[in-house]
Design a protein around this motif. Structure first.
Motif, PDB file in Angstrom:
ATOM      1  N   TYR A 197       0.483  -1.509  -0.305  1.00  0.00           N
ATOM      2  CA  TYR A 197       0.478  -0.080  -0.532  1.00  0.00           C
ATOM      3  C   TYR A 197       0.899   1.530   0.361  1.00  0.00           C
ATOM      4  O   TYR A 197       1.900   1.169   0.763  1.00  0.00           O
ATOM      5  N   ALA A 198       0.332   2.151  -0.532  1.00  0.00           N
ATOM      6  CA  ALA A 198       1.765   3.383  -1.086  1.00  0.00           C
ATOM      7  C   ALA A 198       1.463   4.361  -0.058  1.00  0.00           C
ATOM      8  O   ALA A 198       2.082   4.991   0.496  1.00  0.00           O
ATOM      9  N   PRO A 199       0.751   4.195   0.496  1.00  0.00           N
ATOM     10  CA  PRO A 199       0.122   5.620   2.053  1.00  0.00           C
ATOM     11  C   PRO A 199       1.004   5.173   2.832  1.00  0.00           C
ATOM     12  O   PRO A 199       1.272   5.590   3.488  1.00  0.00           O
ATOM     13  N   LEU A 200       1.279   4.226   2.571  1.00  0.00           N
ATOM     14  CA  LEU A 200       2.426   3.172   3.802  1.00  0.00           C
ATOM     15  C   LEU A 200       3.292   3.082   3.852  1.00  0.00           C
ATOM     16  O   LEU A 200       4.681   2.408   4.505  1.00  0.00           O
ATOM     17  N   GLY A 201       4.116   3.480   2.422  1.00  0.00           N
ATOM     18  CA  GLY A 201       5.816   3.480   2.008  1.00  0.00           C
ATOM     19  C   GLY A 201       5.331   2.522   0.672  1.00  0.00           C
ATOM     20  O   GLY A 201       6.737   1.941   0.692  1.00  0.00           O
ATOM     21  N   GLY A 202       4.611   1.454   0.306  1.00  0.00           N
ATOM     22  CA  GLY A 202       4.591   0.658  -0.622  1.00  0.00           C
ATOM     23  C   GLY A 202       5.098   1.597  -1.665  1.00  0.00           C
ATOM     24  O   GLY A 202       4.465   2.341  -2.566  1.00  0.00           O
ATOM     25  N   ARG A 203       6.412   0.417  -2.005  1.00  0.00           N
ATOM     26  CA  ARG A 203       6.931   1.090  -3.599  1.00  0.00           C
ATOM     27  C   ARG A 203       7.096  -0.263  -4.141  1.00  0.00           C
ATOM     28  O   ARG A 203       8.042  -1.273  -3.355  1.00  0.00           O
ATOM     29  N   PHE A 204       7.952   0.061  -5.616  1.00  0.00           N
ATOM     30  CA  PHE A 204       8.177  -1.202  -6.308  1.00  0.00           C
ATOM     31  C   PHE A 204       9.577  -1.788  -5.831  1.00  0.00           C
ATOM     32  O   PHE A 204       9.915  -2.280  -5.994  1.00  0.00           O
ATOM     33  N   ARG A 205      10.708  -0.552  -5.230  1.00  0.00           N
ATOM     34  CA  ARG A 205      11.699  -1.234  -4.619  1.00  0.00           C
ATOM     35  C   ARG A 205      11.327  -1.628  -3.491  1.00  0.00           C
ATOM     36  O   ARG A 205      13.205  -1.898  -2.383  1.00  0.00           O
ATOM     37  N   ASN A 206      10.239  -2.097  -3.124  1.00  0.00           N
ATOM     38  CA  ASN A 206       9.981  -2.506  -1.284  1.00  0.00           C
ATOM     39  C   ASN A 206      11.574  -3.726  -1.936  1.00  0.00           C
ATOM     40  O   ASN A 206      11.319  -4.914  -2.895  1.00  0.00           O
ATOM     41  N   LYS A 207      11.973  -3.874   0.228  1.00  0.00           N
ATOM     42  CA  LYS A 207      12.825  -5.092  -0.154  1.00  0.00           C
ATOM     43  C   LYS A 207      12.367  -6.398  -0.346  1.00  0.00           C
ATOM     44  O   LYS A 207      13.245  -6.898  -0.835  1.00  0.00           O
ATOM     45  N   VAL A 208      11.172  -6.995  -0.394  1.00  0.00           N
ATOM     46  CA  VAL A 208      10.701  -8.401   0.089  1.00  0.00           C
ATOM     47  C   VAL A 208      10.430  -8.585  -1.846  1.00  0.00           C
ATOM     48  O   VAL A 208      11.374 -10.081  -2.417  1.00  0.00           O
ATOM     49  N   ILE A 209      10.395  -7.583  -2.699  1.00  0.00           N
ATOM     50  CA  ILE A 209      10.305  -7.936  -4.119  1.00  0.00           C
ATOM     51  C   ILE A 209      11.641  -8.030  -4.920  1.00  0.00           C
ATOM     52  O   ILE A 209      11.610  -8.266  -5.602  1.00  0.00           O
ATOM     53  N   ALA A 210      12.442  -6.867  -4.609  1.00  0.00           N
ATOM     54  CA  ALA A 210      13.136  -6.818  -4.717  1.00  0.00           C
ATOM     55  C   ALA A 210      14.471  -7.959  -4.380  1.00  0.00           C
ATOM     56  O   ALA A 210      15.122  -9.039  -5.609  1.00  0.00           O
ATOM     57  N   ASP A 211      14.026  -8.415  -3.015  1.00  0.00           N
ATOM     58  CA  ASP A 211      14.496 -10.311  -2.362  1.00  0.00           C
ATOM     59  C   ASP A 211      14.312 -11.226  -3.790  1.00  0.00           C
ATOM     60  O   ASP A 211      15.241 -12.124  -4.083  1.00  0.00           O
ATOM     61  N   ILE A 212      12.915 -11.205  -3.774  1.00  0.00           N
ATOM     62  CA  ILE A 212      12.585 -11.989  -4.860  1.00  0.00           C
ATOM     63  C   ILE A 212      13.055 -12.254  -6.273  1.00  0.00           C
ATOM     64  O   ILE A 212      13.120 -12.650  -7.181  1.00  0.00           O
ATOM     65  N   ASP A 213      12.729 -10.394  -6.605  1.00  0.00           N
ATOM     66  CA  ASP A 213      13.698 -10.805  -7.950  1.00  0.00           C
ATOM     67  C   ASP A 213      14.599 -11.111  -7.921  1.00  0.00           C
ATOM     68  O   ASP A 213      15.023 -12.038  -9.656  1.00  0.00           O
ATOM     69  N   SER A 214      15.574 -10.281  -7.283  1.00  0.00           N
ATOM     70  CA  SER A 214      16.998 -10.801  -7.586  1.00  0.00           C
ATOM     71  C   SER A 214      17.303 -12.842  -7.583  1.00  0.00           C
ATOM     72  O   SER A 214      18.325 -12.882  -8.352  1.00  0.00           O
ATOM     73  N   GLN A 215      16.313 -13.360  -6.598  1.00  0.00           N
ATOM     74  CA  GLN A 215      16.279 -14.436  -7.119  1.00  0.00           C
ATOM     75  C   GLN A 215      15.702 -15.644  -8.044  1.00  0.00           C
ATOM     76  O   GLN A 215      16.552 -16.396  -8.374  1.00  0.00           O
ATOM     77  N   LEU A 216      14.118 -15.314  -8.493  1.00  0.00           N
ATOM     78  CA  LEU A 216      14.079 -15.547  -9.532  1.00  0.00           C
ATOM     79  C   LEU A 216      14.124 -14.946 -10.816  1.00  0.00           C
ATOM     80  O   LEU A 216      13.985 -15.740 -11.444  1.00  0.00           O
ATOM     81  N   GLY A 217      14.266 -13.644 -10.846  1.00  0.00           N
ATOM     82  CA  GLY A 217      14.382 -13.247 -12.444  1.00  0.00           C
ATOM     83  C   GLY A 217      15.241 -14.318 -12.791  1.00  0.00           C
ATOM     84  O   GLY A 217      15.392 -13.411 -14.039  1.00  0.00           O
ATOM     85  N   ARG A 218      16.449 -14.216 -12.577  1.00  0.00           N
ATOM     86  CA  ARG A 218      17.541 -15.248 -13.235  1.00  0.00           C
ATOM     87  C   ARG A 218      16.455 -16.289 -13.653  1.00  0.00           C
ATOM     88  O   ARG A 218      17.191 -17.021 -15.337  1.00  0.00           O
TER      89      ARG A 218
END
Length: 295
Positions: free
Chosen positions: A31-52
């Protein structure tokens, strides 16, 4: 809203984790009003592992988040349109470039970079292009976290049959949908139930069927594990009934298991601090499982 979008090519595949040439993952943030952004750490960590392991990953800011224009809505309905605009890009295999965001010099630089990475043919005239070609996608995972899970699950797979959508819903905000979507709570939950039931019915008759994975911590801050379990039990019962109705002589339990899966992570909360690897393991074991094919 103007969507701020980042499109990444996979890291070099390894023998243990070969890239799937026509798979893509689309991430949706909290949720954006609570600080949600596409660079969220959970998303970034999943992307770094599964993106490959896939051909393409997409992360973007919903309206009101980061550099995206507009503001977060009270119902989440406009945010669904943001997601559809991204899925339209994948379906149409092109990422449009907008004059306001990409002046000529920046556009040329971007296109040259894309050409160097293999997005564009070496002999393409970058001066005449107004979009970046994207690779073909035949299998898409909508990976939503918290509020992003609510938005992801609201877009039906039947809207984009060529993208063959599956869902990984991390910490779905079941206990607070009423606060995030006001009077639309019932609509969102019904959308999930209908998707699961339709998938189970399709799997029972050996048809292509979207799969849904729920991943949640047993100590979630917004939804107790008891409430999650009651909801998941209801969804699984609905799936079993739909499969039995579609094919009375078939294996309804197997069809339901194909349609919906649940991973409970002990002692993890809504923030997943230092527990991101558990999410990665759950998604990897599920989406790349041989059981992806209907029973």
């Amino acid at each position: 809203a103007v969507v701020t979008l980042t499109v990444a090519r996979p890291h070099a595949p390894t023998a243990a984790a070969p890239a799937d040439a026509q798979r893509a993952i689309v991430f949706l943030h909290p949720y954006a009003p609570l600080g949600g952004r596409f660079r969220n750490k959970v998303i970034a960590d999943i992307d770094s592992q599964l993106g490959r392991r896939v051909a393409l990953t997409v992360a973007f800011n919903l309206r009101g988040a980061g550099r995206s224009e507009g503001r977060t809505s009270w119902t989440g309905m406009p945010e669904q349109e943001d997601l559809r605009s991204v899925l339209d890009m994948l379906r149409d295999r092109k990422l449009p470039l907008h004059a306001g965001r990409h002046p000529p010099a920046a556009r040329r630089s971007l296109l040259l970079q894309m050409q160097a990475r293999g997005f564009l043919d070496a002999d393409a005239d970058v001066g005449k292009l107004d979009a970046v070609p994207l690779p073909p996608v035949a299998s898409t995972l909508l990976c939503g976290y918290s509020y992003g899970a609510m938005i992801a699950a609201a877009v039906a797979p039947t809207e984009y049959p060529l993208l063959a959508i599956d869902y990984a819903l991390i910490s779905y905000p079941y206990g607070v949908v009423w606060a995030l979507a006001l009077h639309k709570r019932s609509w969102y939950l019904q959308r999930v139930a209908d998707c699961v039931a339709a998938a189970a019915a399709a799997a029972a008759t050996a048809q292509p069927a979207p799969r849904t994975l729920f991943v949640a911590g047993t100590c979630d801050s917004y939804t107790s594990i008891a409430n999650y379990d009651r909801w998941w039990d209801q969804l699984q019962a609905r799936a079993v009934q739909a499969a039995a109705d579609a094919r009375p002589e078939g294996d309804a339990l197997s069809a339901a298991a194909h349609a919906v899966a649940v991973v409970r992570v002990p002692n993890a909360d809504h923030g997943w601090i230092r527990r991101e690897a558990d999410i990665v393991d759950a998604i990897e074991a599920w989406w790349w499982s041989p059981s992806l094919s209907p029973p």
